[in-house]
Structures are given as C-alpha cells and as structure tokens.
Design a protein around this motif. Structure first.
Motif, mmCIF file in Angstrom:
data_model
loop_
_atom_site.group_PDB
_atom_site.id
_atom_site.type_symbol
_atom_site.label_atom_id
_atom_site.label_comp_id
_atom_site.label_asym_id
_atom_site.label_seq_id
_atom_site.Cartn_x
_atom_site.Cartn_y
_atom_site.Cartn_z
ATOM 1 N N ARG A 186 35.664 46.877 38.611
ATOM 2 C CA ARG A 186 36.804 46.065 38.177
ATOM 3 C C ARG A 186 36.614 45.740 36.695
ATOM 4 N NH1 ARG A 186 34.789 43.162 42.201
ATOM 5 N NH2 ARG A 186 34.628 41.340 40.852
ATOM 6 N N GLY A 193 32.363 46.024 33.300
ATOM 7 C CA GLY A 193 33.707 46.545 33.578
ATOM 8 C C GLY A 193 34.484 46.935 32.336
ATOM 9 N N SER A 217 39.642 50.645 33.078
ATOM 10 C CA SER A 217 40.802 51.180 33.813
ATOM 11 C C SER A 217 41.879 51.731 32.889
ATOM 12 C CB SER A 217 41.409 50.106 34.709
ATOM 13 O OG SER A 217 42.005 49.083 33.922
#
Length: 194
Positions: free
Chosen positions: A106, A112, A180
C-alpha cells in the motif's frame, strides 16, 4: 494475482566498475540522502549498479554509458528512445521488496513510496523520466525495476517532506512518490521515439 520477481543480475564486472566509478565521483558530489543502514561508498555503488542494470534491461551497453568525467552534474543517467532518464536505486529489506515488486504494497505503509530527494528536486527539469529500482538488502545479487514516471508528473504532484504517510519520518526530505502511480517498466518500450 502476484507478479513474478524478475531482476537484472548484478555481475562481478558491474560491481567492480561501480566501485571504481563511485570512488571517481565521490569528491565531486553532494549527498542529499544518507540512509542509516549503509555507508556512503555503498550508496554510491548502488546508484551505479542501478544505472548499469537499467541499461542492460533496455539493451544498452552499460559500459558505453559510463561518463568520462564527474566534474559537472550530469544532465541525465541515460537516453532511451530519445528520452532522458534519471535512475533511482534503493535497497529494501526482502519482506518489503517482495510486496513492492508484486505491487501488493500500500502506498501509505512503510516502503510504500519511492523517495525523490529534495536536494535533487530542481534537477527534475533536466529529465523526461525517472526510473525506480531496488536491490534486496539481504541478497544484493540483482537489481529489480519497480517502475517509472515522467519527471514532470513527480514535479507537479509531489512536494518534498520529511513526514511519511505511515506516521514515521524520512531521514531527509524528499518527494514521496506513490508506488501505485508508477508505470510498469514494460511500458518504457512503448515510449515514442523523440
């Protein structure tokens, strides 16, 4: 669905060249980020290993990409399809590296995000893209591509900070780029030739 972990093998020749280049460059650079788990010499070597391995991944002879001098700040680490790339390499503990590479980490948990140093933030204007990769701390036998982003995207969407989203602090200020949001390294082959 979990992705397989495929990295670029770090060869003895690469290690030897990284040590030589790191020594040549050391007196010419200012360190913007110094992790507590390693030495300045090793940090410099990791940076070169990342550049060498990314060149290999792209089919570029990394030996030909070594600069002849470090008297001035570089304007890029390598050129691919006419685009200028900066390559950032970090070392990560294996348990987090696996999550990063499988894209199960995450963005707001520890490890992350990919940190782009505040001291180098103004250099983003020189690059078209920034490629991020890692070396697993416990192994140090391969460089793994995490992904890449346009330098402009980083510059316009992230501000340097020392605050981590998980509540901790970074050892120095940097722009915390969300993992991401990085493009798959496979997409680098689809870049238009400039």
């Amino acid at each position: 669905m979990k992705k397989s972990l495929s990295g670029v093998k770090i060869t003895k020749e690469m290690r030897s060249a990284a040590k030589i280049e790191a020594r040549k460059r050391e007196s010419k650079i200012k360190h913007h980020f110094m992790p507590s788990h390693t030495t300045i010499d090793k940090t410099n070597e990791y940076g070169f290993l990342g550049e060498f391995c990314f060149c290999n991944l792209l089919g570029i002879d990394w030996r030909q990409n070594i600069r002849s001098s470090y008297d001035t700040i570089d304007t890029y680490d390598l050129v691919y399809r006419g685009s200028k790339f900066d390559v950032k390499t970090e070392t990560v503990p294996k348990k987090y590296a696996i999550k990063i590479l499988q894209r199960t980490i995450r963005d707001d948990e520890i490890f992350g995000r990919r940190l782009y140093s505040e001291g180098q933030f103004q250099l983003l204007k020189k690059y078209d893209y920034v490629a991020f990769g890692l070396i697993i701390r416990e192994e140090e036998n391969a460089w793994y591509p995490i992904g890449f982003s346009s330098a402009k995207y980083i510059e316009t969407n992230y501000l340097p900070t020392t605050s981590r989203p998980d509540g901790g602090t970074y050892p120095s200020s940097g722009a915390p780029v969300k993992t991401s949001k990085l493009l798959s390294i496979n997409e680098v082959h689809n870049l238009k030739i400039v």
